[in-house]
Design a protein around this motif. Structure first.
Motif, PDB file in Angstrom:
ATOM      1  N   VAL A   8       0.945  -1.264  -0.005  1.00 41.58           N
ATOM      2  CA  VAL A   8      -0.065   0.106   0.100  1.00 41.58           C
ATOM      3  C   VAL A   8       1.016   1.217  -0.080  1.00 41.58           C
ATOM      4  O   VAL A   8       0.517   2.129  -0.725  1.00 41.58           O
ATOM      5  CB  VAL A   8      -1.137  -0.133   1.024  1.00 41.58           C
ATOM      6  N   VAL A   9       1.980   1.258   0.992  1.00 33.56           N
ATOM      7  CA  VAL A   9       2.763   2.437   0.796  1.00 33.56           C
ATOM      8  C   VAL A   9       3.524   2.605  -0.329  1.00 33.56           C
ATOM      9  O   VAL A   9       3.665   3.561  -1.051  1.00 33.56           O
ATOM     10  CB  VAL A   9       3.822   2.221   1.865  1.00 33.56           C
ATOM     11  N   ALA A  10       4.039   1.357  -0.824  1.00 39.17           N
ATOM     12  CA  ALA A  10       4.754   1.497  -2.041  1.00 39.17           C
ATOM     13  C   ALA A  10       3.856   1.926  -3.221  1.00 39.17           C
ATOM     14  O   ALA A  10       4.542   2.773  -4.177  1.00 39.17           O
ATOM     15  CB  ALA A  10       5.356   0.189  -2.584  1.00 39.17           C
TER      16      ALA A  10
ATOM     17  N   GLY B 200       4.650  10.194  -7.195  1.00 43.71           N
ATOM     18  CA  GLY B 200       5.738  10.441  -8.071  1.00 43.71           C
ATOM     19  C   GLY B 200       7.294  10.011  -7.397  1.00 43.71           C
ATOM     20  O   GLY B 200       7.952  10.545  -8.046  1.00 43.71           O
ATOM     21  N   ILE B 201       7.067   9.339  -6.353  1.00 42.13           N
ATOM     22  CA  ILE B 201       8.464   8.934  -5.659  1.00 42.13           C
ATOM     23  C   ILE B 201       8.479   7.549  -5.471  1.00 42.13           C
ATOM     24  O   ILE B 201       7.701   6.761  -6.144  1.00 42.13           O
ATOM     25  CB  ILE B 201       8.548   9.602  -4.267  1.00 42.13           C
ATOM     26  N   LYS B 202       9.356   7.002  -4.810  1.00 44.92           N
ATOM     27  CA  LYS B 202       9.391   5.632  -4.518  1.00 44.92           C
ATOM     28  C   LYS B 202       9.787   5.046  -3.119  1.00 44.92           C
ATOM     29  O   LYS B 202      10.202   6.177  -2.346  1.00 44.92           O
ATOM     30  CB  LYS B 202      10.536   5.066  -5.418  1.00 44.92           C
ATOM     31  N   LEU B 203       9.580   4.019  -2.637  1.00 47.23           N
ATOM     32  CA  LEU B 203       9.752   3.414  -1.418  1.00 47.23           C
ATOM     33  C   LEU B 203      11.156   2.606  -1.241  1.00 47.23           C
ATOM     34  O   LEU B 203      11.674   2.035  -2.264  1.00 47.23           O
ATOM     35  CB  LEU B 203       8.788   2.434  -0.767  1.00 47.23           C
ATOM     36  N   SER B 204      12.010   3.374  -0.226  1.00 49.90           N
ATOM     37  CA  SER B 204      13.245   2.711  -0.124  1.00 49.90           C
ATOM     38  C   SER B 204      13.686   2.151   1.148  1.00 49.90           C
ATOM     39  O   SER B 204      12.823   2.303   2.232  1.00 49.90           O
ATOM     40  CB  SER B 204      14.320   3.842  -0.028  1.00 49.90           C
TER      41      SER B 204
ATOM     42  N   ALA C 134       7.819  20.370  -0.314  1.00 46.71           N
ATOM     43  CA  ALA C 134       8.117  18.869   0.203  1.00 46.71           C
ATOM     44  C   ALA C 134       7.346  18.523   1.201  1.00 46.71           C
ATOM     45  O   ALA C 134       6.749  17.334   1.299  1.00 46.71           O
ATOM     46  CB  ALA C 134       9.786  18.859   0.841  1.00 46.71           C
ATOM     47  N   ALA C 135       6.747  19.743   2.197  1.00 39.88           N
ATOM     48  CA  ALA C 135       5.753  19.352   2.956  1.00 39.88           C
ATOM     49  C   ALA C 135       4.271  18.823   2.377  1.00 39.88           C
ATOM     50  O   ALA C 135       3.735  17.813   2.875  1.00 39.88           O
ATOM     51  CB  ALA C 135       5.686  20.574   3.840  1.00 39.88           C
ATOM     52  N   ALA C 136       4.119  19.560   1.432  1.00 41.66           N
ATOM     53  CA  ALA C 136       2.907  19.087   0.619  1.00 41.66           C
ATOM     54  C   ALA C 136       2.947  17.732  -0.048  1.00 41.66           C
ATOM     55  O   ALA C 136       1.906  16.833   0.117  1.00 41.66           O
ATOM     56  CB  ALA C 136       2.493  20.150  -0.428  1.00 41.66           C
ATOM     57  N   LEU C 137       4.097  17.379  -0.403  1.00 39.72           N
ATOM     58  CA  LEU C 137       4.403  16.174  -1.109  1.00 39.72           C
ATOM     59  C   LEU C 137       4.409  15.029   0.228  1.00 39.72           C
ATOM     60  O   LEU C 137       3.831  13.867  -0.257  1.00 39.72           O
ATOM     61  CB  LEU C 137       5.814  15.998  -1.665  1.00 39.72           C
TER      62      LEU C 137
ATOM     63  N   VAL D 222       1.751  11.674   0.063  1.00 38.08           N
ATOM     64  CA  VAL D 222       2.071  10.118   0.118  1.00 38.08           C
ATOM     65  C   VAL D 222       1.408   9.318   1.230  1.00 38.08           C
ATOM     66  O   VAL D 222       0.868   8.256   1.268  1.00 38.08           O
ATOM     67  CB  VAL D 222       3.609   9.779   0.077  1.00 38.08           C
ATOM     68  N   ASN D 223       1.463  10.357   2.341  1.00 44.37           N
ATOM     69  CA  ASN D 223       0.424   9.637   3.696  1.00 44.37           C
ATOM     70  C   ASN D 223      -0.943   9.571   3.247  1.00 44.37           C
ATOM     71  O   ASN D 223      -1.636   8.764   3.717  1.00 44.37           O
ATOM     72  CB  ASN D 223       1.093  10.751   4.714  1.00 44.37           C
ATOM     73  N   TYR D 224      -1.645  10.520   2.411  1.00 46.32           N
ATOM     74  CA  TYR D 224      -2.931  10.571   2.258  1.00 46.32           C
ATOM     75  C   TYR D 224      -3.239   9.563   1.541  1.00 46.32           C
ATOM     76  O   TYR D 224      -4.179   8.790   1.680  1.00 46.32           O
ATOM     77  CB  TYR D 224      -3.376  11.795   1.408  1.00 46.32           C
ATOM     78  N   PHE D 225      -2.527   9.038   0.388  1.00 45.47           N
ATOM     79  CA  PHE D 225      -2.804   7.843  -0.570  1.00 45.47           C
ATOM     80  C   PHE D 225      -2.711   6.778   0.403  1.00 45.47           C
ATOM     81  O   PHE D 225      -3.524   5.825   0.013  1.00 45.47           O
ATOM     82  CB  PHE D 225      -1.567   7.927  -1.460  1.00 45.47           C
TER      83      PHE D 225
END
Length: 539
Positions: free
Chosen positions: A417-419, A426-430, A493-496, A500-503
């Motif tokens: 879900v997080v990925a 528009g980013i990735k999980l590391s 960056a705060a908005a981004l 990702v937490n919203y999704f």
């Protein structure tokens, strides 16, 4: 009126499906506004039990009210109240090591640091000492440091941290359980000696500075402070230089033991130490009142609304603390930024009708030892069935990040879900880039994990400028007065980070199935052994 059947069907589908913003626009200036208020000097660092914290709590509650959220505390308010005990040393502790026919008396913080007691105002004990390596007692996991050792009624001496090569989340968990493991073996006190790696990460001088803070814990209705290891009467840190003569007397040079522990897979074996230790110290208590700020959004699906997705962020910081001209620790990044992004995510979620209910909690006492989260996890609200927790803690927002780290993601079906949330943003999980920090056990989500709830805690990632920015913040600004609005915040960056937490929360709140621990997850087996498990992902 002639309405076509296809239009009716479309209208009905709209009613039956939760309204979700597919790509919400988060307002960077709104996050900035929250941080500006919460990190202002007037709030004096939001220390637990302080007037500044209470002002911050009322601010967050007012935001919840404006969103139309419902109060979630048992008394019908937005405040889950609790008593928090602060314990400080009264007088100078004295540790006496008696070996080789003489007494070595230690009272200076250059040699020894004693943690104040939340349970007893005066402690005096004398007992033999036993060295037990890293102090891990989980033979089924391959950690058998107590093998062949009798520590009943004795003082256990252990190394800090965990063996190199141990998975970071497992090692961090076991490290946090050392006192509990020692108590179960019958020990009465624990003395910890920093390893080479631990000293490189936090010098003894830094430990002395941090030791000025009080010990804290929540107090039950019986007036007793909660303690996971009540049989351990004292927790002591001993400078390796001060400990070396004791080990030399046992013909086990400490420098060799530390060198062994510094190797990959190095696990020094335990042995009996010579002589006895005598420890005496006193603690002064101050009980204060504080509260978690809690609100809820009821779910729209009658079959799923009894399940809650939790969103948490700690509201407290360390207040006025330290030495120098500026002793006010504003906590702009830690954790006004986390609370601010949680509020903005809550605003969007509140306008939707998710199938599951959502619990929002701005928590007290994180800096004192995850106090508010532990109280909430052990005293759940309104018989809520907490299905998962997403925690917001100290996103470092001084750069535009291109990846996120989600601690705990690999342990449950929350991981995919997080990925996917990261991909949509528009980013990735590391993976965890700082396993030596043991961050998985150091934020509020972990108290819910210990109650069997799958949880993740996200932080901004290390790609591009990320590693330098993050490490610079930890080295220079973390728990310092310089963690304030003068930092070069990147509000976009705060908005981004909010997105990702919203999704993540949106998906969890609307999925057909609640998150499940993976069958092979240590934490699922440890804390939710009877809960249904998901098959481990194919690697």
């Amino acid at each position: 009126m002639n309405v076509k059947p296809t239009l009716i069907a479309a209208l009905l589908a709209t009613v039956a499906t939760p309204a979700m913003a597919q790509d919400p626009a988060f307002n960077a200036e709104a996050v900035r506004a929250h941080v500006t208020f919460l990190a202002d000097d007037l709030l004096e660092g939001r220390d637990t039990g302080s007037r500044g914290y209470d002002i911050a709590a009322n601010y967050v509650a007012s935001q919840f009210i404006a969103m139309g959220l419902k109060p979630a505390a048992a008394d019908g308010t937005f405040f889950q109240k609790m008593t928090v005990r602060e314990a400080r040393l009264e007088g100078t502790p004295k540790l006496t090591l008696n070996f080789s026919g003489k007494d070595t008396v230690m009272t200076d913080t250059v040699q020894v640091l004693v943690r104040p007691s939340l349970s007893e105002k005066a402690v005096t004990l004398e007992a033999p000492m036993v060295f037990a390596g890293f102090g891990f007692d989980r033979p089924e996991l391959g950690f058998d440091d107590y093998k062949g050792l009798d520590v009943k009624g004795k003082i256990v001496v252990v190394l800090t941290g965990f063996p190199k090569g141990t998975p970071s989340e497992l090692g961090a968990h076991l490290n946090s359980d050392k006192a509990l493991m020692a108590m179960k073996r019958g020990a009465i006190a624990v003395i910890a000696i920093p390893t080479i790696e631990d000293t490189a990460r936090r010098s003894w001088t830094k430990r002395v500075e941090l030791s000025d803070s009080p010990a804290k814990g929540w107090v039950g209705a019986d007036g007793v402070a909660f303690n996971r290891a009540p049989g351990i009467k004292a927790s002591v840190a001993l400078n390796p230089d001060a400990a070396a003569p004791l080990f030399a007397a046992a013909k086990k040079p400490l420098d060799r033991i530390l060198a062994q522990a510094n190797k990959q897979g190095g696990r020094p074996k335990g042995f009996v130490l010579p002589g006895k230790a005598n420890l005496s110290y006193a603690s002064a208590w101050k009980d204060v009142r504080s509260a978690n700020v809690v609100a809820m959004l009821p779910g729209s699906d009658p079959k799923l609304s009894g399940e809650f997705i939790g969103m948490t962020a700690h509201l407290d910081h360390i207040g006025i603390h330290g030495k120098g001209d500026d002793t006010l620790n504003n906590g702009a990044m830690d954790n006004a930024s986390g609370v601010a992004t949680m509020i903005e995510v809550a605003k969007v979620i509140a306008k939707e009708k998710p199938r599951r209910s959502v619990l929002f909690a701005a928590l007290t006492g994180e800096e004192g030892g995850l106090i508010g989260s532990d109280f909430l996890a052990r005293n759940p609200l309104a018989k809520s069935d907490l299905a998962a927790v997403v925690n917001f803690d100290m996103p470092v927002l001084t750069y535009m990040f291109s990846d996120v780290v989600a601690f705990g993601a690999e342990n449950s079906t929350m991981g995919p879900v997080v990925a996917e949330a990261a991909r949509k943003a528009g980013i990735k999980l590391s993976p965890d880039p700082m396993p030596e920090e043991g961050l998985f056990t150091r934020s509020d989500h972990y108290r819910f994990v210990q109650q069997g709830v799958p949880a993740v805690f996200m932080m901004t990632g290390f790609e591009g400028p990320g590693e330098k920015a993050f490490r610079d913040f930890l080295k220079t600004n973390y728990h310092q007065p310089s963690d304030d609005l003068k930092l070069p915040f990147n509000w976009d960056a705060a908005a981004l980070f909010a997105k990702v937490n919203y999704f993540t929360v949106q998906t969890l709140a609307n999925a057909d199935e609640r998150p499940r621990w993976y069958a092979g997850s240590f934490f699922g087996k440890e804390f939710a052994p009877s809960a249904p498990k998901a098959a481990d992902p194919v690697k």
